[in-house]
Enzyme design. Structure first.
Site, PDB file in Angstrom:
ATOM      1  N   ASP A  21      -4.645   5.685   0.864  1.00 13.57           N
ATOM      2  CA  ASP A  21      -3.455   5.859   1.153  1.00 13.57           C
ATOM      3  C   ASP A  21      -3.277   6.420   2.682  1.00 13.57           C
ATOM      4  O   ASP A  21      -4.248   6.154   3.543  1.00 13.57           O
ATOM      5  CB  ASP A  21      -2.422   6.830   0.297  1.00 13.57           C
ATOM      6  CG  ASP A  21      -1.296   6.341   0.131  1.00 13.57           C
ATOM      7  OD1 ASP A  21      -0.360   6.700   1.070  1.00 13.57           O
ATOM      8  OD2 ASP A  21      -0.776   5.670  -0.810  1.00 13.57           O
ATOM      9  N   ASP A  22      -2.019   6.555   3.049  1.00  8.47           N
ATOM     10  CA  ASP A  22      -1.673   7.240   4.493  1.00  8.47           C
ATOM     11  C   ASP A  22      -2.849   7.993   4.848  1.00  8.47           C
ATOM     12  O   ASP A  22      -3.234   8.787   4.257  1.00  8.47           O
ATOM     13  CB  ASP A  22      -0.247   7.734   4.569  1.00  8.47           C
ATOM     14  CG  ASP A  22       0.359   7.654   5.759  1.00  8.47           C
ATOM     15  OD1 ASP A  22      -0.273   7.697   6.621  1.00  8.47           O
ATOM     16  OD2 ASP A  22       1.468   8.304   5.817  1.00  8.47           O
ATOM     17  N   TRP A  57       2.127  -1.830   0.756  1.00  8.84           N
ATOM     18  CA  TRP A  57       3.138  -2.058   2.134  1.00  8.84           C
ATOM     19  C   TRP A  57       4.302  -1.032   1.741  1.00  8.84           C
ATOM     20  O   TRP A  57       5.000  -0.965   0.896  1.00  8.84           O
ATOM     21  CB  TRP A  57       3.549  -3.382   2.198  1.00  8.84           C
ATOM     22  CG  TRP A  57       4.585  -3.704   3.218  1.00  8.84           C
ATOM     23  CD1 TRP A  57       5.362  -2.994   3.455  1.00  8.84           C
ATOM     24  CD2 TRP A  57       4.440  -4.819   3.900  1.00  8.84           C
ATOM     25  NE1 TRP A  57       6.004  -3.581   4.726  1.00  8.84           N
ATOM     26  CE2 TRP A  57       5.503  -4.916   4.953  1.00  8.84           C
ATOM     27  CE3 TRP A  57       3.589  -6.136   3.869  1.00  8.84           C
ATOM     28  CZ2 TRP A  57       5.975  -5.759   5.698  1.00  8.84           C
ATOM     29  CZ3 TRP A  57       3.977  -7.093   4.765  1.00  8.84           C
ATOM     30  CH2 TRP A  57       5.023  -7.036   5.784  1.00  8.84           C
ATOM     31  N   ASP A  58       4.240  -0.039   2.800  1.00 12.37           N
ATOM     32  CA  ASP A  58       5.237   1.308   2.727  1.00 12.37           C
ATOM     33  C   ASP A  58       6.123   1.156   3.771  1.00 12.37           C
ATOM     34  O   ASP A  58       6.002   0.474   4.712  1.00 12.37           O
ATOM     35  CB  ASP A  58       4.301   2.438   2.610  1.00 12.37           C
ATOM     36  CG  ASP A  58       5.110   3.574   2.116  1.00 12.37           C
ATOM     37  OD1 ASP A  58       6.137   3.484   1.923  1.00 12.37           O
ATOM     38  OD2 ASP A  58       4.332   4.690   1.888  1.00 12.37           O
ATOM     39  N   ASN A  97       8.959   4.046   5.360  1.00 12.94           N
ATOM     40  CA  ASN A  97       9.346   5.683   4.999  1.00 12.94           C
ATOM     41  C   ASN A  97      10.531   6.194   5.638  1.00 12.94           C
ATOM     42  O   ASN A  97      10.488   7.379   6.021  1.00 12.94           O
ATOM     43  CB  ASN A  97       7.971   6.504   5.186  1.00 12.94           C
ATOM     44  CG  ASN A  97       7.058   6.356   3.998  1.00 12.94           C
ATOM     45  OD1 ASN A  97       7.533   6.560   2.808  1.00 12.94           O
ATOM     46  ND2 ASN A  97       5.996   5.948   4.281  1.00 12.94           N
ATOM     47  N   CYS A 124       6.324  -0.644  -1.621  1.00 10.33           N
ATOM     48  CA  CYS A 124       6.691   0.603  -1.599  1.00 10.33           C
ATOM     49  C   CYS A 124       7.670   1.182  -0.617  1.00 10.33           C
ATOM     50  O   CYS A 124       7.352   0.454   0.616  1.00 10.33           O
ATOM     51  CB  CYS A 124       5.468   1.832  -1.655  1.00 10.33           C
ATOM     52  SG  CYS A 124       5.528   3.412  -1.404  1.00 10.33           S
ATOM     53  N   ASP A 169       8.205   8.384  -5.754  1.00  9.42           N
ATOM     54  CA  ASP A 169       7.440   9.503  -5.296  1.00  9.42           C
ATOM     55  C   ASP A 169       7.540  10.572  -6.469  1.00  9.42           C
ATOM     56  O   ASP A 169       7.065  11.597  -6.355  1.00  9.42           O
ATOM     57  CB  ASP A 169       7.810   9.917  -4.106  1.00  9.42           C
ATOM     58  CG  ASP A 169       7.011   9.185  -2.689  1.00  9.42           C
ATOM     59  OD1 ASP A 169       6.316   8.263  -3.277  1.00  9.42           O
ATOM     60  OD2 ASP A 169       7.172   9.360  -1.684  1.00  9.42           O
TER      61      ASP A 169
HETATM   62  C1  DGJ Z   1       5.597   7.193   0.398  1.00 12.98           C
HETATM   63  C2  DGJ Z   1       4.871   6.625  -0.922  1.00 12.98           C
HETATM   64  O1  DGJ Z   1       5.844   6.474  -1.819  1.00 12.98           O
HETATM   65  C3  DGJ Z   1       3.941   7.565  -1.118  1.00 12.98           C
HETATM   66  O2  DGJ Z   1       3.112   7.051  -2.188  1.00 12.98           O
HETATM   67  C4  DGJ Z   1       2.823   7.596  -0.067  1.00 12.98           C
HETATM   68  O3  DGJ Z   1       2.313   6.223   0.221  1.00 12.98           O
HETATM   69  C5  DGJ Z   1       3.502   8.133   1.336  1.00 12.98           C
HETATM   70  N1  DGJ Z   1       4.651   7.541   1.592  1.00 12.98           N
HETATM   71  C6  DGJ Z   1       2.586   8.009   2.432  1.00 12.98           C
HETATM   72  O4  DGJ Z   1       3.063   8.422   3.587  1.00 12.98           O
END
Ligand code: DGJ
Length: 691
Positions: free
Chosen positions: A323-324, A438-439, A441, A487, A509
């Site tokens: 992940d990140d 692919w996120d 945020n 995501c 989350d």
């Molecule tokens: C939000 C995602 O929903 C999480 O699972 C994770 O990937 C974080 N971002 C990482 O910044």
């Protein structure tokens, strides 16, 4: 052409055209073919409301379409010019004879009783026009006691909050905003039951979904008549769209499905349709995933990740997802303040890059996946230093930061090329990756782009959503071997349009299994389980066996620090993986029966299409105070003899427990299974095999 019926499986719309060419809706329902056949020939169409009223055509009702024409006129008059039927698609072409404008209402009958609908508006005037509101669909339902179920109204970690309410006179609006992750707040799905609260096993119910990754709006206008006008489309809020001469604006698709047998059969049909048409490779089984996010957050090194990869293999899971936090060279991504946009491996954290991690995965027979957030940038990054003008914003204002990051302006061709290029470079530089998450945020703020003229900055909301889809499409096409998870801070992008390029979504989350039972239950009205990523974590501090059972009822995985688990807990995880591999075809491709809605307890079941196998999940959510009564499995063959194996994941060592019981399908249905649980956060599975 006085009568037009568009239907799928007998459900849909009946239209009548009056002498002046206006289109009226004579019915919208589950038995429209019969309804229209029964309609007397001489019935005056004008008795019925307009099917797609433009502004001022029905002065007391909210319009489906509102346009300011090139000459400043604000009203529109639509008349049917043509009806074209091409295979399963019907296009009804409406025109405004005085202000050249063409509005085509398109309907497409899919299998499983799905009717897809959208509108296209073409500007035939010499100057630009402004589209204030353009509904994808705007049907009217005759209904005495309408109940609406909608999903959302929450925020981050509260996706899929379910509300069922009576519609009272007035307008109920369910909408999402925020552009990049709108569905965190409101999921683009609803159920409308015309005759009282929806029921699982009987009654009429309509499912609606807008296939749109941007802002969405559903409005339900209840009148005393008694009727409900439903407005469905992209959210017109601050989104007046300037349309050039000759250009066509196409709305997102609205998906409809009717059921006269309750919500359960509706969901089962909906799942089949989603798997066949809406989600990428819907008929394929999804791997069991181990993700490091909640195990490590940003703080990891090569050894820690190798350890997790080994655990993945030891457990029998099939894919490790990094992940990140793996990137950023001069701005290492040690937290969410830096590095986003700099897609080079952080050598301080991973001195030898991703190579050794991918190699270890391959050695251990595990696939390797990687997280990206390609549309975003931290101001504290090399990318931003080099291209401060690549971000979304408005002239002379500093764009607002959110989670310390800014949104890249994907309308700029260089930026779009960069976003697609990020994925290409990362994959080319690290051969062996076969899965991408692919996120995205943060929501979109400061909407604006130098690529749009000063008079059309409000086009941004729609153009950005379309441009993002083009990027997703390009990535999916260029990298067909990649499994893709969508995501956006959790379930911020869960819609039936984006899914055509993605195999699955990250639902939320919020991974507390008690909350997840409710969320997955809500999502199960529309999404089949192979689309819904569900991982065992430490959130809520629930027993691992309970967390496993809840995650196993969807696309199973882990997001947990295995080093912190006891031997017993690890054994539970191994047992869960072995069992999931066995029941996966049922969960991911079977027919869902929702047996007990979440309350003190919850239960659901998946049955194979040939009814020879089923698995029932029972969850005790809070201390048992009421009599649970028998748990009656659905969908079994009454004549068939079955063997029922009760599984308690805490009672090992075999993957399947030893409490075996033989009964006929009819007996199982009538007598049910005894509910064995009482303590909060406990679970049982029953595997039902034909003998
Ligand atoms: C939000 C995602 O929903 C999480 O699972 C994770 O990937 C974080 N971002 C990482 O910044």
């Amino acid at each position: 052409m006085n009568r037009i019926v568009v239907s799928s499986g007998g459900a849909g719309y009946g239209f009548l055209v009056d002498d002046q060419g206006r289109l009226h809706q004579a019915g919208f329902g589950p038995d429209i073919d019969d309804h229209m056949e029964r309609l007397p020939d001489r019935i005056p169409p004008a008795l019925y409301p307009l099917a797609y009223p433009a502004y001022d055509e029905e002065p007391t009702r909210a319009p489906a379409l509102r346009v300011t024409h090139g000459d400043g006129t604000t009203t529109t008059r639509l008349k049917v010019e043509d009806v074209r039927v091409t295979g399963p698609q019907t296009d009804i072409v409406l025109v405004d004879p005085d202000r050249p404008l063409e509005v085509t209402l398109s309907f497409r009958a899919d299998d499983h009783g799905v009717l897809r609908q959208w509108a296209s508006v073409t500007n035939r005037q010499p100057g630009a026009i402004t589209l204030h509101e353009v509904a994808a669909a705007s049907p009217l339902l005759a209904t005495p006691a309408p109940f609406l179920t909608h999903f959302g109204g929450g925020d981050w970690a509260a996706e899929w909050t379910t509300t069922t309410e009576a519609l009272t006179p007035g307008t109920k609006v369910v909408e999402s905003r925020g552009g990049v992750q709108p569905h965190l707040r409101s999921c683009p799905f609803f159920l409308l039951a015309p005759d009282g609260p929806p029921e699982e096993l009987r009654g009429t119910v309509l499912a609606g979904a807008l296939a749109w990754g941007g802002n969405t709006r559903f409005a339900f206008e209840r009148t005393a008549t008694p009727a409900v006008r439903v407005w469905c489309g992209h959210n017109p809020a601050a989104s007046e769209y300037v349309l050039d001469p000759g250009a066509t604006f196409v709305t997102p698709e609205q998906i409809w499905m009717w059921s006269t047998e309750g919500v359960g059969p509706l969901s089962r049909r909906f799942h089949r349709w989603v798997r066949a048409h809406a989600v990428r490779d819907g008929g394929a089984l999804r791997p069991i995933v181990v993700n490091n996010w909640e195990a490590t957050f940003f703080s990891f090194d090569t050894e820690r990740i190798l350890g997790l990869i080994d655990h993945t293999a030891d457990l029998g899971a099939e894919l490790f997802l990094l992940d990140d936090g793996w990137f950023g060279v001069s701005h290492p991504r040690d937290d969410d303040t830096t590095g986003l946009g700099d897609w080079e491996v952080d050598r301080a954290k991973l001195p030898d890059g991703l190579g050794p991690l991918i190699a270890r995965s391959e050695e251990r027979g595990v696939r390797f996946g990687l997280w990206v957030e390609p549309e975003m940038v931290n101001p504290d990054s090399t990318l931003y230093g080099e291209h401060p003008d690549w971000v979304v914003g408005q002239p002379g204002r500093r764009p607002r930061r959110w989670r310390n990051q800014l949104v890249l302006d994907v309308l700029q061709p260089d930026v779009a090329a960069f976003v697609v290029g990020v994925v290409g470079r990362v994959l080319a530089g690290n051969p062996g990756i076969s899965y991408l998450k692919w996120d995205a945020n943060r929501p979109l703020t400061d909407p604006g782009s130098p690529t749009l003229g000063a008079d059309r900055q409000a086009n941004y909301w729609v153009d950005e959503a379309r441009a993002t889809w083009r990027l997703m499409e390009t990535v999916a096409e260029r990298h067909p071997e990649q499994t893709l998870m969508l995501c956006a801070s959790g379930g911020g992008r869960v819609d039936l349009g984006s899914l055509r390029w993605f195999h699955e979504v990250w639902l939320s989350d919020n991974t507390d299994p008690v909350d997840r039972v409710r969320m997955q239950w809500a999502a199960s009205h529309f999404l089949p389980a192979n689309v819904v990523g569900a991982h065992v974590t430490r959130e809520g501090d629930r027993p691992v066996a309970f967390g496993c059972a809840v995650a196993m009822s969807a696309r199973f995985g882990f997001d947990i620090d295995f080093a912190g688990l006891t031997d017993d807990e690890l054994a539970i995880c191994r047992r869960a993986v072995a069992l999931y591999r066995d029941i996966r075809p049922l969960v991911q491709q079977g027919d869902l029966w929702r047996l007990v809605p979440p309350g003190e307890r919850a239960a659901l079941e998946y049955v194979s299409p040939d009814r020879r196998r089923a698995v029932v999940f029972g969850f005790q959510l809070t201390a048992g105070r009421t009599d649970p009564g028998p748990l009656r499995p659905g969908g079994l063959d009454p004549e068939q003899a079955y063997e029922v194996t009760t599984v308690d994941l805490t009672a090992g060592p075999a993957p399947v427990g030893n409490d075996v019981d033989r009964r006929r399908g009819s007996t199982l249905r009538d007598e049910g299974l005894e509910w064995p649980l009482n303590d909060p956060c406990t679970a049982r599975l029953w595997v039902i095999d034909s003998v």
